[in-house]
Design an enzyme around this catalytic site. Structure first.
Site, PDB file in Angstrom:
ATOM      1  N   ASP A  50       1.556   2.764   3.500  1.00  0.00           N
ATOM      2  CA  ASP A  50       0.700   3.936   3.359  1.00  0.00           C
ATOM      3  C   ASP A  50       1.537   5.215   3.339  1.00  0.00           C
ATOM      4  OD1 ASP A  50      -1.604   5.383   2.923  1.00  0.00           O
ATOM      5  OD2 ASP A  50      -2.191   5.446   5.030  1.00  0.00           O
TER       6      ASP A  50
ATOM      7  N   LEU B  64      -4.539   9.537   8.096  1.00  0.00           N
ATOM      8  CA  LEU B  64      -5.818   8.849   8.277  1.00  0.00           C
ATOM      9  C   LEU B  64      -5.650   7.379   7.917  1.00  0.00           C
ATOM     10  CD1 LEU B  64      -8.286  11.534   6.917  1.00  0.00           C
ATOM     11  CD2 LEU B  64      -8.114  10.694   9.271  1.00  0.00           C
TER      12      LEU B  64
ATOM     13  N   HIS C  52       0.861  -1.203   0.000  1.00  0.00           N
ATOM     14  CA  HIS C  52       0.000   0.000   0.000  1.00  0.00           C
ATOM     15  C   HIS C  52       0.887   1.239   0.000  1.00  0.00           C
ATOM     16  CE1 HIS C  52      -3.692   2.310   1.630  1.00  0.00           C
ATOM     17  NE2 HIS C  52      -2.752   3.210   1.385  1.00  0.00           N
TER      18      HIS C  52
ATOM     19  N   LYS D 121      -9.797  -0.485  -5.125  1.00  0.00           N
ATOM     20  CA  LYS D 121      -9.776   0.216  -3.845  1.00  0.00           C
ATOM     21  C   LYS D 121     -11.126   0.847  -3.528  1.00  0.00           C
ATOM     22  CE  LYS D 121      -7.921   2.449  -0.389  1.00  0.00           C
ATOM     23  NZ  LYS D 121      -6.807   2.290   0.525  1.00  0.00           N
TER      24      LYS D 121
ATOM     25  N   HIS E 143       1.364   5.434  -1.756  1.00  0.00           N
ATOM     26  CA  HIS E 143       0.943   6.550  -2.617  1.00  0.00           C
ATOM     27  C   HIS E 143       2.196   7.152  -3.234  1.00  0.00           C
ATOM     28  CE1 HIS E 143      -3.122   6.690  -0.770  1.00  0.00           C
ATOM     29  NE2 HIS E 143      -2.462   6.228   0.285  1.00  0.00           N
ATOM     30  N   LEU E 144       2.289   7.095  -4.562  1.00  0.00           N
ATOM     31  CA  LEU E 144       3.464   7.670  -5.238  1.00  0.00           C
ATOM     32  C   LEU E 144       3.169   9.045  -5.827  1.00  0.00           C
ATOM     33  CD1 LEU E 144       4.885   4.511  -7.094  1.00  0.00           C
ATOM     34  CD2 LEU E 144       5.653   5.510  -4.927  1.00  0.00           C
ATOM     35  N   ARG E 145       1.864   9.414  -5.857  1.00  0.00           N
ATOM     36  CA  ARG E 145       1.455  10.661  -6.543  1.00  0.00           C
ATOM     37  C   ARG E 145       1.819  10.575  -8.036  1.00  0.00           C
ATOM     38  NH1 ARG E 145      -1.524  10.883  -2.118  1.00  0.00           N
ATOM     39  NH2 ARG E 145      -0.546  11.846  -0.321  1.00  0.00           N
TER      40      ARG E 145
ATOM     41  N   HIS F 249     -10.285   1.217   2.553  1.00  0.00           N
ATOM     42  CA  HIS F 249     -10.025   2.237   3.571  1.00  0.00           C
ATOM     43  C   HIS F 249     -11.174   2.123   4.569  1.00  0.00           C
ATOM     44  CE1 HIS F 249      -8.400   6.178   5.039  1.00  0.00           C
ATOM     45  NE2 HIS F 249      -9.548   6.105   5.669  1.00  0.00           N
TER      46      HIS F 249
ATOM     47  N   HIS G 274      -4.162  -0.477   6.308  1.00  0.00           N
ATOM     48  CA  HIS G 274      -3.629   0.387   7.379  1.00  0.00           C
ATOM     49  C   HIS G 274      -4.502   0.365   8.633  1.00  0.00           C
ATOM     50  CE1 HIS G 274      -6.463   3.101   5.463  1.00  0.00           C
ATOM     51  NE2 HIS G 274      -5.655   3.435   4.494  1.00  0.00           N
TER      52      HIS G 274
ATOM     53  N   ALA H 211      -3.871  15.016   5.503  1.00  0.00           N
ATOM     54  CA  ALA H 211      -3.540  13.747   6.157  1.00  0.00           C
ATOM     55  C   ALA H 211      -2.561  12.978   5.295  1.00  0.00           C
ATOM     56  CB  ALA H 211      -4.812  12.930   6.345  1.00  0.00           C
TER      57      ALA H 211
ATOM     58  N   ASN I  34      -5.528   7.012  -5.864  1.00  0.00           N
ATOM     59  CA  ASN I  34      -6.242   8.260  -5.528  1.00  0.00           C
ATOM     60  C   ASN I  34      -5.533   9.502  -6.052  1.00  0.00           C
ATOM     61  OD1 ASN I  34      -4.200   7.933  -3.558  1.00  0.00           O
ATOM     62  ND2 ASN I  34      -5.317   9.142  -2.050  1.00  0.00           N
TER      63      ASN I  34
ATOM     64  N   HIS J 253       2.859  14.756   1.258  1.00  0.00           N
ATOM     65  CA  HIS J 253       2.238  16.052   0.928  1.00  0.00           C
ATOM     66  C   HIS J 253       3.331  17.107   1.062  1.00  0.00           C
ATOM     67  CE1 HIS J 253      -1.977  14.705   0.946  1.00  0.00           C
ATOM     68  NE2 HIS J 253      -1.618  13.903   1.940  1.00  0.00           N
TER      69      HIS J 253
HETATM   70  C1  NCD Z   1      -3.575   9.231   2.094  1.00  0.00           C
HETATM   71  C2  NCD Z   1      -3.202  10.244   1.013  1.00  0.00           C
HETATM   72  O1  NCD Z   1      -2.683  11.304   1.360  1.00  0.00           O
HETATM   73  O2  NCD Z   1      -3.391   9.951  -0.179  1.00  0.00           O
HETATM   74  N1  NCD Z   1      -3.523   9.868   3.365  1.00  0.00           N
HETATM   75  C3  NCD Z   1      -3.359   9.270   4.567  1.00  0.00           C
HETATM   76  O3  NCD Z   1      -3.408   9.943   5.594  1.00  0.00           O
HETATM   77  N2  NCD Z   1      -3.112   7.981   4.679  1.00  0.00           N
HETATM   78  C4  NCD Z   1      -4.897   8.645   1.793  1.00  0.00           C
HETATM   79  C5  NCD Z   1      -5.215   7.431   2.615  1.00  0.00           C
HETATM   80  O4  NCD Z   1      -4.648   6.354   2.405  1.00  0.00           O
HETATM   81  O5  NCD Z   1      -6.041   7.536   3.530  1.00  0.00           O
HETATM   82 ZN    ZN Z   2      -3.249   5.174   1.793  1.00  0.00          ZN
END
Ligand code: NCD
Ligand code: ZN
Length: 344
Positions: free
Chosen positions: A247, A219, A13, A99, A15-17, A136, A174, A263, A41, A251
């Site tokens: 996770d 989150l 899990h 997802k 997030h690479l953006r 989630h 998560h 988050a 996302n 940001h």
């Molecule tokens: C994640 C995100 O920023 O894309 N943020 C987080 O706090 N984990 C989204 C997510 O997995 O809830």
């Molecule tokens: Zn996530």
């Protein structure tokens, strides 16, 4: 122990953006992991195979020479997802999960699903073709306290869902509570959970005592210490239903350090060091390899990796920030020394 040799881990899990940001996130992820489940996302989200395939190429283009990294793509379920999109995803060979974001539950989840009834045919198809559902697990009901949203999700949404689709493969992602740990332990083998490094290392006192720490906000939000302890016990238990999923969710500094901060915690730069530290804190380093390298591929029905990585007990300092597009991102634990170092 001063040296750990592990089968190369995967991240189930992350997030690479996108775009410029991949220049930071992909090299970090590829240094730590062989494969990773890539969260969909983006803005707008990745909802079909064509988008997943194009995103996959953008990620691969940023893998540093000499490293191998395989992005395992996912689709974002919306009210417009159809059974044939699921079948195409299954046949594509590049999509490994879909997802479910309850609408409004977290960063970029406004396209998520409000009414699961609408997804009935989609979920039926996922069950049929054995496509994992990645969840989630938080309700978005404004009446429910933010610290209770995971436990309430399990009772209100997840239990009925499992009843309705008993052989659907589900990853509750998560997890953050003892409630989730106890629940996952009670379920059959088609249901599993990922645990982040930061939920093993911090609790809500770290977030809130002595001043609010925006870089510890994510989150589902970190909970009480008893929950952190339950997560540590689950991760180090050897139970194959629990496995790694960072996770890591970067940001920019401005988006975190503001009056309504985003988050997400960035851990991809040193994820394995963090898990090693957490496992060492309960004298369970012998359980680290199964959690990081075996349980995930076994659940996803993929081969375990054959190459190895080495972690050395050697103190090092994480930089205060990494470049992040036109801005910068503050990495987790840039404030303290880190005990374990991935040897290159
Ligand atoms: C994640 C995100 O920023 O894309 N943020 C987080 O706090 N984990 C989204 C997510 O997995 O809830
Ligand atoms: Zn996530």
């Amino acid at each position: 122990m001063t040296k750990l040799i592990l089968t190369r881990p995967d991240d189930w899990h992350i997030h690479l953006r996108d775009d410029l940001l991949l220049e930071t996130t992909v090299p970090h992820a590829a240094q730590q992991f062989q494969r990773a489940i890539i969260m969909p996302n983006l803005k707008p989200p990745i909802v079909d195979v064509a988008q997943a395939s194009a995103y996959r190429q953008r990620i691969l283009a940023k893998v540093p020479k000499g490293l191998t990294f395989e992005p395992l793509m996912t689709l974002y379920l919306t009210a417009q997802t159809t059974p044939s999109m699921i079948k195409m995803a299954q046949e594509s060979g590049i999509v490994f999960g879909c997802k479910l974001y309850p609408a409004g539950s977290t960063t970029h989840s406004e396209n998520g699903v409000t009414d699961l009834q609408k997804l009935e045919k989609v979920l039926e198809t996922m069950q049929e073709v054995a496509m994992p559902l990645l969840i989630h697990g938080e309700v978005t009901d404004t009446e429910v306290d933010i610290f209770d949203r995971e436990a309430v999700f399990i009772d209100r949404i997840l239990k009925p869902l499992i009843k309705k689709f008993p052989t659907l493969r589900i990853v509750l992602e998560h997890i953050t509570t003892k409630d989730a740990v106890d629940f996952i332990k009670s379920t059959p083998e088609n249901i599993a959970a990922t645990i982040t490094a930061h939920h093993l290392l911090i609790n809500r006192n770290d977030l809130l005592v002595g001043g609010i720490k925006p870089h510890y906000y994510c989150l589902p939000v970190v909970k009480r210490k008893v929950h952190q302890e339950a997560l540590l016990a689950a991760a180090t238990s050897g139970n194959p239903k629990f496995f790694i999923g960072t996770d890591s969710a970067p940001h920019s500094r401005e988006a975190k350090e503001t009056d309504c901060g985003c988050a997400g915690i960035y851990t991809a730069h040193a994820a394995l060091s963090f898990y090693a530290e957490a496992f060492e804190s309960v004298q369970a380093l012998d359980k680290l390899e199964a959690f990081c390298s075996f349980n995930g591929p076994d659940f996803y029905r993929l081969p375990r990796n054959s190459s190895k990585v080495t972690l050395i007990k050697e103190e090092w300092q994480i930089p205060k920030s990494y470049p992040f597009g036109k801005s910068e991102v503050e990495p987790f634990r840039s404030d303290t020394a880190t005990a374990w170092k991935l040897s290159s």
